[in-house]
Write an enzyme that holds these catalytic residues in place. Structure first.
Site, PDB file in Angstrom:
ATOM      1  N   GLU A  49       0.870  -1.202   0.000  1.00 15.62           N
ATOM      2  CA  GLU A  49       0.000   0.000   0.000  1.00 15.62           C
ATOM      3  C   GLU A  49       0.901   1.245   0.000  1.00 15.62           C
ATOM      4  O   GLU A  49       1.983   1.220   0.593  1.00 15.62           O
ATOM      5  CB  GLU A  49      -0.837  -0.028   1.280  1.00 15.62           C
ATOM      6  CG  GLU A  49      -1.748   1.156   1.517  1.00 15.62           C
ATOM      7  CD  GLU A  49      -2.396   1.131   2.913  1.00 15.62           C
ATOM      8  OE1 GLU A  49      -1.700   0.803   3.910  1.00 15.62           O
ATOM      9  OE2 GLU A  49      -3.596   1.444   3.001  1.00 15.62           O
ATOM     10  N   ASN A 109      -7.179   6.023  -1.717  1.00 17.67           N
ATOM     11  CA  ASN A 109      -6.088   5.092  -1.439  1.00 17.67           C
ATOM     12  C   ASN A 109      -6.316   3.910  -2.379  1.00 17.67           C
ATOM     13  O   ASN A 109      -7.266   3.144  -2.200  1.00 17.67           O
ATOM     14  CB  ASN A 109      -6.157   4.674   0.036  1.00 17.67           C
ATOM     15  CG  ASN A 109      -4.923   3.923   0.481  1.00 17.67           C
ATOM     16  OD1 ASN A 109      -4.145   3.446  -0.339  1.00 17.67           O
ATOM     17  ND2 ASN A 109      -4.751   3.794   1.782  1.00 17.67           N
ATOM     18  N   LYS A 126      -9.632   1.871  -1.743  1.00 13.60           N
ATOM     19  CA  LYS A 126      -9.825   1.337  -0.384  1.00 13.60           C
ATOM     20  C   LYS A 126     -11.145   1.783   0.227  1.00 13.60           C
ATOM     21  O   LYS A 126     -11.477   2.973   0.231  1.00 13.60           O
ATOM     22  CB  LYS A 126      -8.655   1.794   0.484  1.00 13.60           C
ATOM     23  CG  LYS A 126      -8.609   1.192   1.884  1.00 13.60           C
ATOM     24  CD  LYS A 126      -7.305   1.621   2.559  1.00 13.60           C
ATOM     25  CE  LYS A 126      -7.147   1.077   3.953  1.00 13.60           C
ATOM     26  NZ  LYS A 126      -5.860   1.502   4.560  1.00 13.60           N
ATOM     27  N   GLU A 145      -6.095   8.706   7.552  1.00 13.66           N
ATOM     28  CA  GLU A 145      -6.689   8.232   6.292  1.00 13.66           C
ATOM     29  C   GLU A 145      -8.072   8.837   6.056  1.00 13.66           C
ATOM     30  O   GLU A 145      -8.467   9.071   4.922  1.00 13.66           O
ATOM     31  CB  GLU A 145      -6.755   6.704   6.283  1.00 13.66           C
ATOM     32  CG  GLU A 145      -5.383   6.073   6.157  1.00 13.66           C
ATOM     33  CD  GLU A 145      -5.458   4.627   5.775  1.00 13.66           C
ATOM     34  OE1 GLU A 145      -6.012   4.289   4.723  1.00 13.66           O
ATOM     35  OE2 GLU A 145      -4.946   3.796   6.561  1.00 13.66           O
ATOM     36  N   CYS A 171      -4.827  -3.100   3.053  1.00 18.23           N
ATOM     37  CA  CYS A 171      -4.529  -2.990   4.484  1.00 18.23           C
ATOM     38  C   CYS A 171      -5.721  -3.274   5.396  1.00 18.23           C
ATOM     39  O   CYS A 171      -6.090  -4.406   5.600  1.00 18.23           O
ATOM     40  CB  CYS A 171      -3.910  -1.643   4.789  1.00 18.23           C
ATOM     41  SG  CYS A 171      -3.081  -1.675   6.396  1.00 18.23           S
ATOM     42  N   ASN A 196       0.282  -1.041   5.398  1.00 18.16           N
ATOM     43  CA  ASN A 196       1.198  -0.292   6.280  1.00 18.16           C
ATOM     44  C   ASN A 196       0.561  -0.368   7.659  1.00 18.16           C
ATOM     45  O   ASN A 196      -0.418   0.336   7.920  1.00 18.16           O
ATOM     46  CB  ASN A 196       1.266   1.190   5.895  1.00 18.16           C
ATOM     47  CG  ASN A 196       1.957   1.464   4.573  1.00 18.16           C
ATOM     48  OD1 ASN A 196       3.148   1.735   4.530  1.00 18.16           O
ATOM     49  ND2 ASN A 196       1.202   1.421   3.490  1.00 18.16           N
TER      50      ASN A 196
HETATM   51  N1  CDT Z   1      -2.984   1.342   6.565  1.00 18.25           N
HETATM   52  C1  CDT Z   1      -3.886   0.779   7.391  1.00 18.25           C
HETATM   53  O1  CDT Z   1      -5.040   0.579   7.017  1.00 18.25           O
HETATM   54  N2  CDT Z   1      -3.442   0.456   8.628  1.00 18.25           N
HETATM   55  C2  CDT Z   1      -4.330  -0.061   9.632  1.00 18.25           C
HETATM   56  C3  CDT Z   1      -3.964   0.481  10.969  1.00 18.25           C
HETATM   57  C4  CDT Z   1      -5.127   0.488  11.850  1.00 18.25           C
HETATM   58  S1  CDT Z   1      -4.848   1.359  13.334  1.00 18.25           S
HETATM   59  C5  CDT Z   1      -5.592   2.892  13.070  1.00 18.25           C
HETATM   60  C6  CDT Z   1      -4.353  -1.579   9.699  1.00 18.25           C
HETATM   61  O2  CDT Z   1      -5.436  -2.139   9.815  1.00 18.25           O
HETATM   62  O3  CDT Z   1      -3.304  -2.214   9.660  1.00 18.25           O
END
Ligand code: CDT
Length: 314
Positions: A49, A109, A126, A145, A171, A196
């Site tokens: 991502e 995204n 996304k 985000e 993600c 990420n």
């Molecule tokens: N990039 C992304 O979606 N990261 C989320 C972090 C969640 S915590 C606010 C994940 O689910 O890995």
């Protein structure tokens, strides 16, 4: 009895992309991993991502500044063209996550699927955007985000490509069973994603080891419950001092992990996957046509948040 239909699948994990790194240097890393994947027999390479930049939603800035610094207004672009060119030369496709700014000024995204001729054959934006849109001044970093991206408007499509059916997500989508079931109801045999995932959760005091645990358990459950292969690529390690988990994996429909990254750096993992392997699951325990009872699942689409128990049928 299972047929043997193979796909060479590589997952190209990335180590950190720091703020000072140029698109050119990042694309050179991607090209190198594309080459490595191809040399190991990959027909499809999965990148992370927001692969072209640092995971910028951790920083508070104006929308204008974010768009200027971190979003792509075209794809391919001058900076990413070498990746498409090498893909065509080597006859290897790829999945790439990046921040997309549309000509109408919308921001998503996004992930694209590029076939072995270097042509974009699929796009996903996304849907499950985690985090917040306000500035959390006390937090060690942000997860913005919800500020920088709109909710994706392309649904959860499945693409006929690579002699199979491929679903894409990004993600946080991987944590939602709905994502995978919608793919599986379109007969996807493979789901791919980049992520990420910060090692620290700014919303509650989640022990960091659970970040890896919940990542893996989400993918393994999704693969088994939908009879699918899953390939998941991390961007990880310390980006400008902010740590994100690695744990890039290829998961079989049996829920077994068949390849997993060892490092938090650029690293290619590979498996020659048998796409038919999921048929045993999809024809038996999760034979949807035979066993699903959607008339009992109405709440899944009618309610967003949890509410009162339904009144028992008289
Ligand atoms: N990039 C992304 O979606 N990261 C989320 C972090 C969640 S915590 C606010 C994940 O689910 O890995």
């Amino acid at each position: 009895m299972t047929n043997d239909r193979r796909l060479g699948l590589a997952v190209a994990q990335m180590g950190p992309v720091n703020l000072a790194d140029t698109r050119k240097s990042v694309v050179a890393r991607l090209v190198e991993m594309l080459r490595e994947g191809a040399s190991r027999g990959a027909e499809l390479v999965v990148f992370p991502e927001t692969a072209l930049t640092t995971f910028f939603p951790r920083y508070w800035m104006s929308d204008e500044e974010a768009t200027e610094r971190f979003f792509e207004t075209s794809m391919p672009s001058a900076a990413t063209q070498p990746l498409f060119d090498v893909a065509r030369q080597l006859s290897v496709g790829f999945y790439l996550g990046y921040a997309e700014a549309t000509p109408e000024g919308r921001r998503f995204n996004t992930a694209i699927l590029v076939d072995r001729s270097g042509k974009i054959v699929g796009k996903y934006r996304k849907i499950h955007l985690p985090g917040h849109s306000d500035h959390k001044v006390e937090a060690p970093f942000q997860h913005l985000e919800k500020k920088y991206f709109e909710v994706g408007d392309l649904g959860i499509p499945v693409f006929e490509a690579f002699n199979t059916r491929v679903g894409m997500c990004l993600c946080n989508d991987r944590r939602w069973p709905e994502t995978w079931r919608v793919m599986a109801l379109q007969s996807a045999e493979l789901g791919i994603l980049g992520y990420n995932t910060p090692s620290w959760n700014i919303h509650w005091n989640e022990p960091p080891h659970l970040r890896m645990h919940t990542h893996l358990v989400s993918l393994q459950a999704a693969a088994y419950q939908n009879g699918m292969w899953i390939g998941a690529a991390a961007k990880c390690g310390f980006e400008d001092g902010f740590h994100m988990i690695g744990g890039s994996v290829i998961v079989a429909p049996s829920a077994e992990i068949v390849a997993q990254s060892l490092t938090e750096a650029d690293e290619v993992i590979f498996a020659n996957i048998n796409l038919s392997w999921g048929e045993n699951i999809r024809n038996h325990v999760f034979n949807f046509a035979k066993h699903r009872r959607p008339e009992n699942y109405r709440l899944i689409t009618e309610r967003t948040g949890a509410g009162e128990p339904l009144k028992p049928a008289a």
